[in-house]
Design an enzyme around this catalytic site. Structure first.
Site, PDB file in Angstrom:
ATOM      1  N   ASP A 246       8.546 -10.982 -13.994  1.00 44.90           N
ATOM      2  CA  ASP A 246       8.936  -9.649 -13.521  1.00 44.90           C
ATOM      3  C   ASP A 246       9.542  -9.783 -12.115  1.00 44.90           C
ATOM      4  O   ASP A 246       8.936 -10.413 -11.234  1.00 44.90           O
ATOM      5  CB  ASP A 246       7.646  -8.808 -13.483  1.00 44.90           C
ATOM      6  CG  ASP A 246       7.904  -7.339 -13.277  1.00 44.90           C
ATOM      7  OD1 ASP A 246       9.003  -6.866 -13.599  1.00 44.90           O
ATOM      8  OD2 ASP A 246       6.969  -6.642 -12.799  1.00 44.90           O
TER       9      ASP A 246
ATOM     10  N   HIS B  40       8.425   2.447  -8.389  1.00 44.88           N
ATOM     11  CA  HIS B  40       7.212   1.627  -8.515  1.00 44.88           C
ATOM     12  C   HIS B  40       6.022   2.240  -7.785  1.00 44.88           C
ATOM     13  O   HIS B  40       6.191   2.999  -6.839  1.00 44.88           O
ATOM     14  CB  HIS B  40       7.466   0.221  -7.961  1.00 44.88           C
ATOM     15  CG  HIS B  40       8.397  -0.584  -8.812  1.00 44.88           C
ATOM     16  ND1 HIS B  40       9.701  -0.809  -8.483  1.00 44.88           N
ATOM     17  CD2 HIS B  40       8.189  -1.210  -9.999  1.00 44.88           C
ATOM     18  CE1 HIS B  40      10.274  -1.550  -9.426  1.00 44.88           C
ATOM     19  NE2 HIS B  40       9.373  -1.805 -10.360  1.00 44.88           N
TER      20      HIS B  40
HETATM   21  O1  G3H Z   1       7.225  -4.106 -10.002  1.00 43.58           O
HETATM   22  C1  G3H Z   1       6.259  -4.585  -9.430  1.00 43.58           C
HETATM   23  C2  G3H Z   1       4.987  -4.822 -10.153  1.00 43.58           C
HETATM   24  O2  G3H Z   1       4.184  -3.678 -10.172  1.00 43.58           O
HETATM   25  C3  G3H Z   1       4.287  -6.032  -9.604  1.00 43.58           C
HETATM   26  O3  G3H Z   1       3.662  -5.774  -8.391  1.00 43.58           O
HETATM   27  O4  G3H Z   1       4.372  -7.643  -6.885  1.00 43.58           O
HETATM   28  O5  G3H Z   1       2.262  -6.348  -6.455  1.00 43.58           O
HETATM   29  O6  G3H Z   1       2.379  -7.933  -8.371  1.00 43.58           O
HETATM   30  P1  G3H Z   1       3.137  -7.004  -7.458  1.00 43.58           P
HETATM   31  P1  13P Z   2       4.651   0.948 -12.165  1.00 43.70           P
HETATM   32  O1  13P Z   2       4.335   0.716 -10.720  1.00 43.70           O
HETATM   33  O2  13P Z   2       5.158   2.341 -12.399  1.00 43.70           O
HETATM   34  O3  13P Z   2       3.532   0.623 -13.073  1.00 43.70           O
HETATM   35  O4  13P Z   2       5.888  -0.014 -12.536  1.00 43.70           O
HETATM   36  C1  13P Z   2       5.668  -1.340 -12.886  1.00 43.70           C
HETATM   37  C2  13P Z   2       6.924  -2.126 -12.961  1.00 43.70           C
HETATM   38  O5  13P Z   2       8.035  -1.619 -13.007  1.00 43.70           O
HETATM   39  C3  13P Z   2       6.803  -3.588 -12.998  1.00 43.70           C
HETATM   40  O6  13P Z   2       8.038  -4.215 -12.955  1.00 43.70           O
HETATM   41 ZN    ZN Z   3       9.505  -3.227 -11.795  1.00 44.86          ZN
END
Ligand code: G3H
Ligand code: 13P
Ligand code: ZN
Length: 330
Positions: free
Chosen positions: A93, A189
């Protein structure tokens, strides 16, 4: 070098083709520990849904790349043990560099996102193209992004949405060779997707955010018919979970997400991957806070991580059954 095929994983190609045809979206749930992975797999086996196990670069650092490779293989074997070999993708991701994407591909990921959405357009094209050229040699699928979501993505914070420009999508998709495209149509997000002043309040006093830009989505679909579209920032921020967190000492203020009816509508379009992370974080935290507050003598982690896993599973089953429509599609 570990091929995802050896781990029993699949890429997104066939999954997305079926999702567009069948007018549903595949869940992409973020995870970084065992309980989250177990909850995702058991929910998707029970509902017979395909699933994308999604790992951010932060989550990869947290969990360790070698452990993740075995967890993904474990997820495949766990699904079989539970009674159904559902299709499982291991996806990076928000990859932010060629090196990170390559390293994930070399360690068993079946799909990667290269997020060049913050770069000038031509740099985004060049970086995405480079990742696609590497990934496709190994039959790994690639997600690119055009447009910028408001809110926080890893370390990058955007104050406002920059909606995807429909006039760019044909050029981007054809020049990069990406397999799917993440777009910006008003999601964001985190658990605080909108400021209260951007929202209205309904009869119960709950904040209602501005609607997603389905007009932009329709324009994009017109330009690249049948091409897989991805929606990030798609948590709905369940208010019951926020209330439990706050009741037991939390301070999650003004949290507001994307209404589920809008996600259902998006899932019926060419949106075939919907990303959900924050809702899982809220459910897990609510469960743990409740146990710790109501059973203060408890100190066995299984006694709070076990309920957290159950709450997560319930949440994921709800998403699959009632929001994304992917139940029964495995
Ligand atoms: O898009 C972001 C996801 O929610 C991942 O978040 O970078 O804190 O693991 P993180
Ligand atoms: P949310 O923060 O809305 O759950 O989105 C997650 C996301 O887009 C991860 O790539
Ligand atoms: Zn995302």
């Amino acid at each position: 070098m570990v091929s995802y095929k050896e781990l029993g994983l699949v890429n997104t190609r066939e999954m997305f083709r079926k999702a567009i045809e069948g007018k549903y979206a595949v869940p992409a749930f973020n995870f970084n520990n065992m309980e989250q992975m177990q909850a995702i797999v058991s929910a998707c086996v029970e509902t017979s849904s395909p699933v994308i196990l999604q790992v951010s670069s932060g989550a990869r650092k947290y969990a360790n790349q070698t452990i993740l490779r075995y967890m993904a293989q474990g997820a495949v074997e766990y699904a079989k043990e539970l009674g159904k070999a559902i299709p499982i993708v291991l996806h990076l991701d928000h990859g932010d560099s060629f090196e990170l994407c390559k390293s994930c591909i070399d360690m068993g990921f079946s799909s990667v996102m290269i997020d060049g959405s913050h770069l000038p357009y031509e740099e985004n094209v060049a970086l995405t193209r480079k990742v696609v050229e590497y990934a496709h040699q190994f039959d790994v699928t690639v997600e690119g992004e055009l447009g910028v979501l408001a809110g926080i993505e890893d370390d990058v914070k955007a104050e406002h949405h920059t909606y995807t420009e429909p006039d760019d999508v044909v050029d981007f998709v054809s020049r990069t060779g990406v397999d799917s495209l993440a777009i910006s149509i008003g999601t964001s997000h985190g658990a605080n997707k909108f400021k209260p002043e951007q929202c209205t309040r309904n009869a119960e006093g709950i904040l209602v955010p501005p609607p997603l830009r389905f007009d932009i989505l329709a324009e994009i679909e017109k330009r690249i018919p049948g091409f897989p579209i991805v929606l990030h920032g798609a948590s709905s921020v369940p208010q019951d979970m926020v209330a439990i967190i706050n009741k037991y000492g939390g301070a999650v203020k003004d949290a507001v997400g994307i209404p589920e009816d809008q996600l259902r509508k998006a899932a019926e379009s060419a949106v075939c991957k919907i990303n959900i992370d924050s809702d899982g974080r809220l459910a897990m935290t609510a469960a743990i806070r409740e146990v710790l507050a109501t059973k203060p003598a408890e100190f066995d982690p299984r006694k709070y991580l076990g309920p957290a896993r159950e709450w997560l599973k319930k949440l994921y089953m709800h998403k699959v059954n009632d929001v994304l429509g992917s139940a029964g599609k495995a």
